[in-house]
Write a protein that holds these residues in place. Structure first.
Motif, short mmCIF file in Angstrom:
data_model
loop_
_atom_site.label_atom_id
_atom_site.label_comp_id
_atom_site.label_asym_id
_atom_site.label_seq_id
_atom_site.Cartn_x
_atom_site.Cartn_y
_atom_site.Cartn_z
N MET A 153 0.83 -1.20 0.00
CA MET A 153 0.00 0.00 0.00
C MET A 153 0.86 1.25 0.00
N LYS A 154 1.62 1.43 -1.04
CA LYS A 154 2.47 2.59 -1.03
C LYS A 154 1.67 3.75 -1.51
N ILE A 155 0.39 3.44 -1.66
CA ILE A 155 -0.56 4.36 -2.16
C ILE A 155 -0.03 5.74 -2.25
N ILE A 156 0.05 6.27 -1.15
CA ILE A 156 0.05 7.63 -1.08
C ILE A 156 1.36 8.09 -0.82
N GLN A 157 2.12 7.16 -0.59
CA GLN A 157 3.45 7.30 -0.78
C GLN A 157 3.60 8.45 -1.64
N GLY B 256 -0.16 5.10 12.68
CA GLY B 256 -1.29 4.19 12.52
C GLY B 256 -0.84 2.90 11.84
N VAL B 257 -1.63 1.83 11.99
CA VAL B 257 -1.23 0.56 11.38
C VAL B 257 -1.40 0.66 9.86
N GLY B 258 -0.31 0.57 9.14
CA GLY B 258 -0.37 0.67 7.68
C GLY B 258 1.03 0.87 7.15
N ASP B 259 1.16 0.85 5.83
CA ASP B 259 2.48 0.95 5.21
C ASP B 259 3.19 2.24 5.61
N TRP B 260 2.40 3.29 5.93
CA TRP B 260 2.99 4.58 6.30
C TRP B 260 3.88 4.45 7.54
N ALA B 261 3.44 3.63 8.52
CA ALA B 261 4.22 3.46 9.74
C ALA B 261 5.51 2.71 9.43
N THR B 262 5.40 1.69 8.58
CA THR B 262 6.58 0.94 8.16
C THR B 262 7.58 1.88 7.51
N ASP B 263 7.09 2.78 6.67
CA ASP B 263 7.97 3.69 5.94
C ASP B 263 8.67 4.68 6.89
N ASP B 264 7.92 5.19 7.87
CA ASP B 264 8.54 6.06 8.89
C ASP B 264 9.69 5.33 9.56
N PHE B 265 9.44 4.08 9.93
CA PHE B 265 10.44 3.30 10.65
C PHE B 265 11.65 3.00 9.75
N LYS B 266 11.38 2.66 8.47
CA LYS B 266 12.47 2.38 7.52
C LYS B 266 13.44 3.55 7.44
N THR B 267 12.86 4.76 7.33
CA THR B 267 13.69 5.95 7.22
C THR B 267 14.61 6.09 8.43
N LEU B 268 14.03 5.91 9.63
CA LEU B 268 14.83 6.02 10.85
C LEU B 268 15.88 4.91 10.92
N LEU B 269 15.44 3.70 10.60
CA LEU B 269 16.34 2.54 10.68
C LEU B 269 17.59 2.78 9.82
N HIS C 90 3.00 -5.18 6.87
CA HIS C 90 1.93 -5.16 7.88
C HIS C 90 2.47 -5.54 9.26
N GLU C 91 3.28 -6.59 9.29
CA GLU C 91 3.82 -7.02 10.60
C GLU C 91 4.70 -5.94 11.21
N VAL C 92 5.52 -5.29 10.37
CA VAL C 92 6.38 -4.22 10.88
C VAL C 92 5.51 -3.05 11.37
N ALA C 93 4.47 -2.74 10.62
CA ALA C 93 3.60 -1.63 11.00
C ALA C 93 2.94 -1.90 12.35
N VAL C 94 2.54 -3.15 12.58
CA VAL C 94 1.94 -3.51 13.87
C VAL C 94 2.95 -3.28 15.00
N ALA C 95 4.21 -3.67 14.75
CA ALA C 95 5.25 -3.47 15.76
C ALA C 95 5.47 -1.98 16.04
N VAL C 96 5.54 -1.20 14.97
CA VAL C 96 5.76 0.24 15.12
C VAL C 96 4.60 0.85 15.91
N ASN C 97 3.38 0.45 15.57
CA ASN C 97 2.21 0.99 16.26
C ASN C 97 2.19 0.58 17.73
#
Lengths: 496, 326
Positions: A1-5, A269-282, A460-467
Motif C-alpha cells: 500500500m504505497k498508495i500515497i506514498q 497508525g497501522v499501515g504501510d505509512w508506519a513501516t515507511d517512517d520506521f524504515k527511514t529512521l532505521l 503489515h507485521e512491521v507496522a503492527v510493531a511500530v504501532n
C-alpha cells in the motif's frame, strides 16, 4: 500500500475528491466480496490458455496501431500531469493514447488480474515498486529496445544514463530469475550493457518518484520572537533540524497545545505509512533500511532497529505530536500540517496550507539524519506488457513520456521527475522549486524496499510493531522481536 | 438440461395411444398425467437463471475449494497440490486464530445490541400514525448511507484535533484531545457504535413489519382480562414476534460477518492487531499479496464455521418459535 506514498493519502488527503475514489475502490472490493471475486477472476485465469508471451527481437517495421492503451493511477502518481500530454502524443505519433485510471487498491487488483489472464488489452502498465518482484516475469525486458537505434530516433533517445541512479536501479532493474536480487552498484551511472552483463535487465522507465521529505513552516522558523526564545532556552540558534536529536528538540520547542500548535507529526497508525517512517529512521541509524536482506531474512531486529524504534516511540509519546498520531496516516498528517496544527512534518509530496493559516509559508528540507541518510523512497514506473501486440510503439510511448522534455513539462502539474537533468533544469521561478530541489537531493540518498513477493504482509507485521511501540503497548525491543519472528515465518512460507 | 430435447414423436405416440384408448386417465377432474414435454417446461424457463447461477456462484465456489488445496501462483509458475498445508496454516497461525475470535466477538456484541435497540425502536414506531411514518423514514437514513462514506465521516468526527466527538466529550469532563482510535477498548466501542448506527434501522424495519402484521385479537382479549403492558409484551407480543426476531438476527449476523469497510477505514486493524478482523486478513493475503491458496483456505474455514453456526442459531431461536415448546 504505497498508495500515497505518492501523491496523496488515498485514505484521506485532499478530502472529498480522494474520498470518492476510495469509495469506488471499496465498492469494487465489496462487489467482489473478496473471496468470491477471487474465485471468479481465477476461473477466467484457469480457462485462459496460459501462454507466456515470449519476447522476441523488436521489429522496427511493426505496423502502427491506431490506439495504445495504458493503465495508470489516479492522484497517487499525478495522473493529471500524464493526461495533459495526450494531445501532444497524438500530434507527434499519430496514435491515440487511451489512459484508464484506477485508485490504488483497485489498480493493484486490475494489474494483477490483467497479467494473470495473459491479457494483451493494455500495452503499457504502471507498476508500483512493491508489486514489481511478483510481476517482473510478465514485463517485457527493455534492453533490446533501448539499444535499438531505429526505435530511439534523435530526441527519442531514452538516455537511461540521465535517470537518478538509485531511483533507476531500485525501480526498474531486476534479475527476472531471482527478483530478490539488487543491482550490485546502485550509484553507478545507469548503462544498459553493464546492466545486462551483470545478469539484470530493465523492466520499465521510472515516471513518478516519491521520497520522504521534511516540510516546515518557514514563517515560524524565521520569526524573530521564536528565534530569540529558542536562543534563550537552548543557547543556540533556531535552524531547520539536520539530525534526529535536533528534530526532537525543535519539535518540543514549538509545541504549545493551548495555542493548538505541535512540533511535528508521526504516521504511527497501522499501515504501510508506519513501516515507511520506521524504515527511514532505521537506515539513518545505520541499519538496513530495506527491512530484509538478499537471502530473504528479516534485518530490522538489530540494535540499530531498537534504537530507531525507541526514538520513534518516544517522539510519538512526547506530546510534541498532535493527539491521534498513533492512528495517523499519510492523509491525516498532511491535513494536520496543512491546517497549521504542526510546525514540521515528514511526507511524500508537496503540501499546501489552508487559507486560515495567516502568513504561513512552507519550506522543504531533506529529512534529518543520524549516522547515515536513508529516506524511504518508492517509484512508479511505466512498463511494457509482455503480451502487448504493439510492443515497439508502446516502448516508444514509454520512452517519450519519461523523456526529460516531457518530465519537465509535467512538473507544472506536480509530477515528481526521475531524471537528474530535469531536477537540475527546474527554474527558480517555478513555485515548487524549493520542493523539487529537496526532492532531487533526497532521491539521490533514498532507500527502497526489500524485493519480496509478499512485501505487503511483511510491511503489515512491521507496522503492527511500530504501532505497538508508539502506543506503549509493548517495548520497542519486544515489538521488533515479535515482528521479526512473524516475518521470518512469512518469508519461509513464501519460499525464501 | 439435455432433457429438454425430449423426442417429440414419443409424446405424440403416447397421446395417440391414449386417445385410442378413448378415455382419460385417473385423476378426479380428468387431469392427464404430465407428459415429458409438459414436465420439462419449467426447466426451460428456469434455464437462464440456472446458467447464470452456475457460472457466477457455483463454479467460483467449487474453484475456491479446489484452490484451497493448491499453491497456485496467479502470475504463471506451476502450482501443485499441497494437501492440507493451507488449512494447517490457516488454523494454526496465532494471528488468524485471534482474528477469528475477535470477528465472532464483534458480531455477537454488535448483533445483540442492534437487536435490543432495534426492537426498542420498532415498538413505538409500529403504530401507524403520520408522525411515525416520518420517524420511520428518518430512521432509515443511516441504512441508506454507503458504509465506506459513513466510516469516513466518523473518522473526521473522531479526529482528536477538530472532531465534534472529542469536543463534546471534553465538555463532559473527559481529557481534551482524546484519541478514541488509539486505544483498543475505545476503538472497539467506536466500531460497534458505528455498526449500530448503520444497521439498527435495518433490524427495526423487519421488526416493525412483524409487529404490524400481528393479529389484534389476543391483545384485546388480554386487555379485557386486565393484563399490564409488561404482561402483554412478555406473554403476547414477544412470543408472537420470535419468528421475525429469528429472521432479523440471522440476516444481520450473516451481514455482520461481512463487515469490512468500517474497519479498513477507521482502524486498519489497529491499534496493534486489536481490531484485525478476519476479512482484513483475507483481503490482504488474497488481493494484495495474491497468496490465493491461503486466502481460499481461510475463506473455506470461515464458510464452514458460518454454516455450522447459522443452523445452530436457528435451532436456538426456532425452538422458542415452536408453540409446542412454550
Amino acid at each position: 500500500m504505497k498508495i500515497i506514498q505518492v501523491g496523496l493519502g488515498a485514505w484521506g488527503a485532499r478530502g472529498i475528491r480522494k474520498g470518492s475514489e476510495m469509495i469506488r475502490s471499496l465498492e469494487r472490493i465489496k462487489r467482489s466480496r473478496v473471496v468470491a471475486g477471487l474465485g471468479a477472476a481465477l476461473t477466467v485465469t484457469l480457462l485462459a490458455t496460459a501462454c507466456t508471451g515470449g519476447s522476441s527481437a523488436p521489429n522496427t517495421a511493426a505496423a502502427k496501431p491506431t490506439e495504445l492503451r495504458m493503465l495508470y493511477t489516479t492522484d497517487e502518481a499525478n495522473s493529471a500531469a500524464v493526461a495533459s500530454l495526450v494531445p501532444q502524443f497524438k500530434e507527434k505519433f499519430g496514435i491515440d493514447l487511451k489512459i484508464d485510471n484506477q485508485p490504488y487498491d483497485a489498480l493493484q487488483q486490475k494489474v494483477f488480474s490483467e497479467f494473470a489472464s495473459s491479457s494483451s488489452y493494455y500495452d503499457i502498465v504502471v507498476v508500483d515498486t512493491p508489486w514489481a518482484p511478483a510481476l517482473v516475469q510478465n514485463l517485457e525486458p527493455l534492453s533490446q529496445y533501448i539499444q535499438n537505434d531505429a526505435l530511439n530516433p534523435g530526441t527519442l533517445q531514452s538516455n537511461v544514463g540521465d535517470f537518478i541512479p538509485k531511483v533507476f536501479y531500485d525501480t526498474a532493474v531486476y534479475n527476472a530469475d531471482s527478483p530478490i536480487k539488487r543491482y550490485p552498484d546502485p550509484t553507478a551511472k545507469p548503462d544498459v550493457s553493464a546492466i545486462k552483463n551483470a545478469g539484470f535487465d530493465v523492466y520499465g522507465m521510472p515516471i513518478q518518484s516519491n521520497v520522504a521529505v521534511m516540510a516546515y513552516r518557514s514563517d515560524l522558523f524565521n520569526d524573530p520572537t521564536q528565534k530569540a526564545n529558542f536562543k534563550a532556552k537552548y543557547g543556540k540558534d533556531l535552524t531547520v533540524p539536520k539530525t534526529w536529536d535536533d528534530y526532537a528538540q525543535v519539535a518540543g520547542f514549538f509545541t504549545q497545545p493551548d495555542k493548538k500548535l505541535y512540533g511535528t507529526t508521526v504516521m504511527a497508525g497501522v499501515g504501510d505509512w508506519a513501516t515507511d517512517d520506521f524504515k527511514t529512521l532505521l537506515a539513518s541509524y545505520g541499519g538496513d533500511g530495506t527491512l530484509a536482506d538478499e537471502s530473504g531474512k528479516p534485518a530490522f531486529n538489530t540494535p540499530e532497529g531498537v534504537e530507531a524504534l525507541d526514538y520513534y516511540a518516544k517522539l510519538a509519546q512526547s506530546g510534541h505530536v498532535p493527539p491521534g498520531s498513533t492512528s495517523a496516516d499519510w492523509g491525516t498528517t498532511a491535513e494536520s500540517f496543512g491546517s497549521g496544527l504542526t510546525a514540521m512534518t515528514i511526507n511524500y509530496h508537496d503540501l499546501k496550507l489552508a487559507d486560515n493559516v495567516k502568513g504561513g509559508t512552507i519550506g522543504y528540507a531533506p529529512v534529518p539524519t543520524g549516522k547515515a541518510a536513508g529516506p524511504h523512497f518508492g517509484t512508479w514506473m511505466l512498463s511494457l506488457n509482455k503480451n502487448s501486440k504493439n510492443k515497439e510503439w508502446a516502448y516508444q510511448a514509454i520512452s517519450w513520456l519519461t523523456a526529460a522534455e516531457q518530465q519537465t513539462t509535467m512538473t507544472a502539474k506536480s509530477l515528481h521527475p526521475s531524471r537528474a537533468s530535469v531536477f537540475a533544469g527546474i527554474k527558480s521561478d517555478n513555485p515548487l522549486a524549493p520542493f523539487y530541489d529537496t526532492l532531487g537531493k533526497s532521491l539521490a540518498e533514498g532507500v527502497g524496499r526489500a524485493r519480496l513477493t509478499n512485501y505487503t504482509e511483511v510491511s503489515h507485521e512491521v507496522a503492527v510493531a511500530v504501532n505497538n511501540a508508539a502506543t506503549g503497548a509493548s517495548s520497542p525491543s519486544d515489538a521488533l522481536k515479535s515482528a521479526s519472528d512473524k516475518v521470518s515465518a512469512l518469508l519461509k512460507s513464501a519460499g525464501y | 438440461m439435455k432433457a429438454t430435447a425430449a423426442p417429440l414423436d414419443a409424446t405424440l405416440t403416447v397421446d395417440a395411444s391414449r386417445r385410442a384408448a378413448g378415455r382419460t386417465t385417473v385423476g378426479a377432474r380428468g387431469r392427464k398425467p404430465l407428459t415429458w414435454k409438459k414436465r420439462s417446461t419449467p426447466w426451460v424457463y428456469m434455464a437462464p437463471a440456472m446458467v447464470v447461477l452456475l457460472l457466477m456462484t457455483v463454479a467460483p465456489t467449487i474453484f475456491i475449494f479446489y484452490s484451497a488445496f493448491r499453491n497456485d501462483k496467479i502470475l504463471g509458475g506451476v502450482g501443485k497440490f499441497v494437501g492440507l498445508d493451507n488449512f494447517i496454516e490457516a488454523v494454526t497461525n496465532a494471528s488468524v486464530q485471534h482474528a477469528f475470535l475477535i470477528t465472532f466477538g464483534f458480531v455477537a456484541v454488535a448483533v445483540i445490541l442492534e437487536m435490543i435497540l432495534g426492537f426498542a425502536l420498532a415498538l413505538p414506531l409500529a403504530a401507524q400514525t403520520r408522525a411515525n411514518k416520518v420517524g420511520a423514514a428518518l430512521m432509515l437514513l443511516p441504512f441508506a448511507v454507503t458504509p465506506a462514506v459513513a466510516a469516513m465521516v466518523f473518522k473526521q468526527l473522531l479526529n482528536p484535533n477538530y472532531g465534534w466527538v472529542g469536543y463534546y466529550l471534553g465538555v463532559f469532563g473527559f481529557p481534551k484531545g482524546i484519541d478514541l482510535l488509539g486505544d483498543p477498548t475505545s476503538a472497539w466501542i467506536v466500531l460497534v457504535i458505528l455498526d449500530m448506527w448503520q444497521w439498527t434501522p435495518f433490524i427495526a424495519l423487519i421488526l416493525m413489519a412483524g409487529l404490524q402484521s400481528l393479529p389484534g385479537e389476543p391483545r384485546e382479549a388480554a386487555m379485557v382480562d386486565g393484563a399490564t403492558p409488561w404482561q402483554m409484551f412478555r406473554h403476547i407480543t414477544f412470543p408472537a414476534m420470535v419468528p421475525f426476531i429469528a429472521i432479523a438476527a440471522v440476516l444481520r449476523t450473516i451481514q455482520a460477518f461481512k463487515t469490512f469497510d468500517s474497519f479498513k477505514i477507521l482502524t486498519g486493524g489497529g491499534p496493534g492487531e486489536s481490531t484485525e478482523i478476519i476479512n482484513l486478513g483475507i483481503f490482504r493475503v488474497g488481493l494484495q499479496s495474491f497468496n490465493v491458496g491461503l486466502a481460499c483456505a481461510l475463506g473455506v474455514v470461515f464458510l464452514i464455521i458460518l454454516s455450522l453456526l447459522i443452523p445452530f442459531m436457528l435451532r436456538i431461536i426456532g425452538r422458542r418459535a415452536d408453540p409446542e415448546e412454550m
